[in-house]
Design a protein around this motif. Structure first.
Motif, PDB file in Angstrom:
ATOM      1  N   UNK A 267       0.820  -1.222   0.000  1.00  0.00           N
ATOM      2  CA  UNK A 267       0.000   0.000   0.000  1.00  0.00           C
ATOM      3  C   UNK A 267       0.855   1.273   0.000  1.00  0.00           C
ATOM      4  N   UNK A 268       1.962   1.243   0.735  1.00  0.00           N
ATOM      5  CA  UNK A 268       2.855   2.414   0.764  1.00  0.00           C
ATOM      6  C   UNK A 268       3.459   2.635  -0.618  1.00  0.00           C
ATOM      7  N   UNK A 269       3.891   1.540  -1.257  1.00  0.00           N
ATOM      8  CA  UNK A 269       4.491   1.649  -2.596  1.00  0.00           C
ATOM      9  C   UNK A 269       3.505   2.267  -3.573  1.00  0.00           C
ATOM     10  N   UNK A 270       2.235   1.880  -3.458  1.00  0.00           N
ATOM     11  CA  UNK A 270       1.222   2.448  -4.353  1.00  0.00           C
ATOM     12  C   UNK A 270       1.024   3.940  -4.084  1.00  0.00           C
ATOM     13  N   UNK A 271       1.084   4.348  -2.807  1.00  0.00           N
ATOM     14  CA  UNK A 271       0.896   5.764  -2.471  1.00  0.00           C
ATOM     15  C   UNK A 271       2.035   6.640  -2.975  1.00  0.00           C
ATOM     16  N   UNK A 272       3.283   6.105  -2.939  1.00  0.00           N
ATOM     17  CA  UNK A 272       4.403   6.972  -3.314  1.00  0.00           C
ATOM     18  C   UNK A 272       4.626   7.034  -4.823  1.00  0.00           C
ATOM     19  N   UNK A 273       4.056   6.092  -5.582  1.00  0.00           N
ATOM     20  CA  UNK A 273       4.168   6.173  -7.048  1.00  0.00           C
ATOM     21  C   UNK A 273       3.527   7.456  -7.564  1.00  0.00           C
ATOM     22  N   UNK A 274       4.094   8.015  -8.595  1.00  0.00           N
ATOM     23  CA  UNK A 274       3.506   9.215  -9.193  1.00  0.00           C
ATOM     24  C   UNK A 274       2.122   8.893  -9.737  1.00  0.00           C
ATOM     25  N   UNK A 275       1.116   9.651  -9.287  1.00  0.00           N
ATOM     26  CA  UNK A 275      -0.271   9.293  -9.596  1.00  0.00           C
ATOM     27  C   UNK A 275      -0.637   9.522 -11.053  1.00  0.00           C
ATOM     28  N   UNK A 276       0.081  10.422 -11.737  1.00  0.00           N
ATOM     29  CA  UNK A 276      -0.278  10.723 -13.128  1.00  0.00           C
ATOM     30  C   UNK A 276       0.477   9.874 -14.138  1.00  0.00           C
ATOM     31  N   UNK A 277       1.659   9.396 -13.764  1.00  0.00           N
ATOM     32  CA  UNK A 277       2.478   8.628 -14.726  1.00  0.00           C
ATOM     33  C   UNK A 277       2.793   7.212 -14.257  1.00  0.00           C
ATOM     34  N   UNK A 278       2.640   6.962 -12.958  1.00  0.00           N
ATOM     35  CA  UNK A 278       2.980   5.632 -12.450  1.00  0.00           C
ATOM     36  C   UNK A 278       4.470   5.370 -12.461  1.00  0.00           C
ATOM     37  N   UNK A 279       4.837   4.085 -12.482  1.00  0.00           N
ATOM     38  CA  UNK A 279       6.248   3.725 -12.463  1.00  0.00           C
ATOM     39  C   UNK A 279       6.423   2.223 -12.331  1.00  0.00           C
ATOM     40  N   UNK A 280       7.556   1.815 -11.797  1.00  0.00           N
ATOM     41  CA  UNK A 280       7.901   0.396 -11.701  1.00  0.00           C
ATOM     42  C   UNK A 280       8.141   0.025 -10.243  1.00  0.00           C
ATOM     43  N   UNK A 281       7.533  -1.090  -9.819  1.00  0.00           N
ATOM     44  CA  UNK A 281       7.781  -1.648  -8.494  1.00  0.00           C
ATOM     45  C   UNK A 281       8.698  -2.873  -8.638  1.00  0.00           C
TER      46      UNK A 281
ATOM     47  N   UNK B 141       0.177 -11.205  -7.655  1.00  0.00           N
ATOM     48  CA  UNK B 141       0.710  -9.946  -7.124  1.00  0.00           C
ATOM     49  C   UNK B 141       0.314  -8.778  -8.014  1.00  0.00           C
ATOM     50  N   UNK B 142       0.423  -8.975  -9.330  1.00  0.00           N
ATOM     51  CA  UNK B 142       0.040  -7.917 -10.280  1.00  0.00           C
ATOM     52  C   UNK B 142      -1.427  -7.538 -10.104  1.00  0.00           C
ATOM     53  N   UNK B 143      -2.280  -8.549  -9.909  1.00  0.00           N
ATOM     54  CA  UNK B 143      -3.709  -8.270  -9.734  1.00  0.00           C
ATOM     55  C   UNK B 143      -3.969  -7.533  -8.418  1.00  0.00           C
ATOM     56  N   UNK B 144      -3.281  -7.926  -7.366  1.00  0.00           N
ATOM     57  CA  UNK B 144      -3.501  -7.282  -6.067  1.00  0.00           C
ATOM     58  C   UNK B 144      -3.019  -5.836  -6.089  1.00  0.00           C
ATOM     59  N   UNK B 145      -1.866  -5.583  -6.703  1.00  0.00           N
ATOM     60  CA  UNK B 145      -1.351  -4.208  -6.815  1.00  0.00           C
ATOM     61  C   UNK B 145      -2.304  -3.365  -7.658  1.00  0.00           C
ATOM     62  N   UNK B 146      -2.815  -3.957  -8.722  1.00  0.00           N
ATOM     63  CA  UNK B 146      -3.760  -3.236  -9.590  1.00  0.00           C
ATOM     64  C   UNK B 146      -4.996  -2.816  -8.795  1.00  0.00           C
ATOM     65  N   UNK B 147      -5.470  -3.709  -7.924  1.00  0.00           N
ATOM     66  CA  UNK B 147      -6.621  -3.381  -7.095  1.00  0.00           C
ATOM     67  C   UNK B 147      -6.320  -2.288  -6.082  1.00  0.00           C
ATOM     68  N   UNK B 148      -5.136  -2.339  -5.470  1.00  0.00           N
ATOM     69  CA  UNK B 148      -4.745  -1.320  -4.504  1.00  0.00           C
ATOM     70  C   UNK B 148      -4.655   0.055  -5.161  1.00  0.00           C
TER      71      UNK B 148
END
Length: 414
Positions: free
Chosen positions: A290-304, A367-374
């Motif tokens: 959840x923290x990783x999802x919050x810190x990603x840039x909301x307009x462009x995203x990125x790589x985890x 994992x990809x599906x869970x991150x997508x949901x978060x």
């Protein structure tokens, strides 16, 4: 070194006699001595057992500068250590003690870190400091320490005892990066060297990195020094690791491009800053998702980069499907000289020629599906996640593999 001198024509018979009596010192070569004679070195600790053979004319002499034998020159440090211990203990040497001698260790500068099961038998204690001096000499070290079990304190704090020396701070160099740390306070995972090399080669120029479990900078530093990340936020809650991390940033000249966040990364207040997030925690980094999802840039995203230990069921037939972008893992263990290249918990040979296992694929997709949901829940709009790569770092235990999933996360365009 004591030796028996005789005429060259009697040398072979004398050697056979000494070998039969187990008196020959194989560390040194037969060599010439004054009077046209040759001398065969004998074991000093067994001089009281020496009986001059009547059939061979010889006398006891002392060689001031003995020449090492070819076998001695080929001896690995592990063999040398065993030979020296066997000579030190003499008749007290036993199979039990031999099993107590380490066959692998970690080296950090002039300090050698022994495994936790080294020299635990009672007879070693009687030798006192002389034992550690001898072990250090045999292994080419000035300081010695011994690992204990990792403490269950949530920080993977080591339980390390300094056996020889006063200062427990060491320096280790990996891929041109300098790491310094207190070996009694911080872990150093040599087994992750392949992953550190991999992230060092990633195209991160101009990017902002968030490293949620920075430690002493295992991954933060490769991202900054080699991958050319513009800036890093390094999160760590272990105060000893934070101290080492700050020193390491300065040692490598990147302290101005990194902000250290001392505390629980789950409480991190950063948002919308990262192009890339490293989640280098095993056995699972799921609490940090959840923290990783919050810190990603909301307009462009990125790589985890998501680390996880995945259990693989034993199979009679090896998997044939190549891993998506997978590369050969690095089996951990000891090098030919006994010096551990990686931690000893590794299962080893399973990683050679690693292919994508069904369990790995299922874990990556879940994992990809869970991150997508978060991400969708956080930003209240759809996101797309793509599996870029699954890296098999090492076999952590039988049928348990340390994997890294490179997951691209992008907001879906309206």
């Amino acid at each position: 070194v004591p030796a028996l001198a005789t005429e060259p024509r009697f040398a072979q018979r004398l050697r056979e006699h000494l070998e039969e009596e187990q008196l020959l010192d194989g560390r040194y070569r037969l060599q010439e001595v004054p009077g046209g004679r040759v001398a065969l070195p004998v074991l000093e600790e067994k001089l009281d057992q020496l009986r001059l053979p009547q059939e061979v004319p010889c006398e006891l002499v002392w060689i001031q500068d003995p020449v090492p034998s070819r076998a001695a020159r080929r001896r690995t440090p592990a063999q040398k250590l065993r030979d020296e211990l066997r000579r030190l203990l003499g008749e007290s040497w036993s199979e039990e003690l031999e099993q107590d001698v380490p066959c692998a260790w970690q080296r950090h500068g002039d300090l050698v870190l022994l495994s936790e099961d080294s020299f635990r038998a009672a007879p070693w204690e009687k030798l006192g400091p002389a034992l550690w001096e001898m072990v250090a000499s045999a292994l080419g070290a000035r300081r010695l320490a011994r690992r204990g079990r990792v403490l269950p304190d949530g920080m993977r704090s080591p339980s390390v005892t300094l056996l020889l020396g006063q200062d427990s701070w060491v320096e280790h160099v990996d891929n041109g990066i300098r790491y310094t740390f207190d070996v009694t306070k911080c872990m150093f995972s040599s087994g992750n060297i392949t992953e550190k090399l991999r992230v060092a080669s990633l195209p991160c120029s101009g990017e902002v990195l968030v490293d949620l479990y920075a430690g002493i900078g295992y991954f933060t530093l490769p991202y900054l020094v080699h991958a050319a990340a513009a800036f890093a936020h390094a999160c760590e809650w272990n105060g000893h690791a934070v101290e080492a991390l700050r020193r390491n940033l300065a040692l490598n000249g990147v302290q101005d491009r990194c902000r250290v966040h001392h505390g629980d990364s789950r409480q991190l207040e950063l948002r919308d800053v990262a192009d890339r997030v490293n989640l280098g925690l095993i056995p699972s980094s799921e609490e940090g998702w959840p923290v990783a999802c919050r810190v990603l840039k909301k307009d462009t995203g990125g790589v985890l980069h998501i680390h996880h230990n995945v259990e693989t069921l034993p199979s009679a037939t090896p998997p044939q499907t190549p891993a998506q972008g997978a590369e050969r893992g690095s089996p951990e263990g000891a090098g030919s000289d006994g010096e551990a290249q990686c931690p000893t918990e590794d299962g080893g040979k399973e990683m050679l020629g690693a292919k994508m296992r069904p369990e790995w694929q299922r874990w990556a997709e879940a994992t990809a599906a869970q991150i997508r949901g978060l991400l969708a829940e956080l930003h209240r709009r759809p996101w797309h996640t793509s599996i870029l790569h699954v890296e098999a770092v090492k076999s952590y235990a039988p049928h348990v593999h340390h994997l890294v999933l490179d997951l691209e996360c992008r907001p879906t365009l309206p």
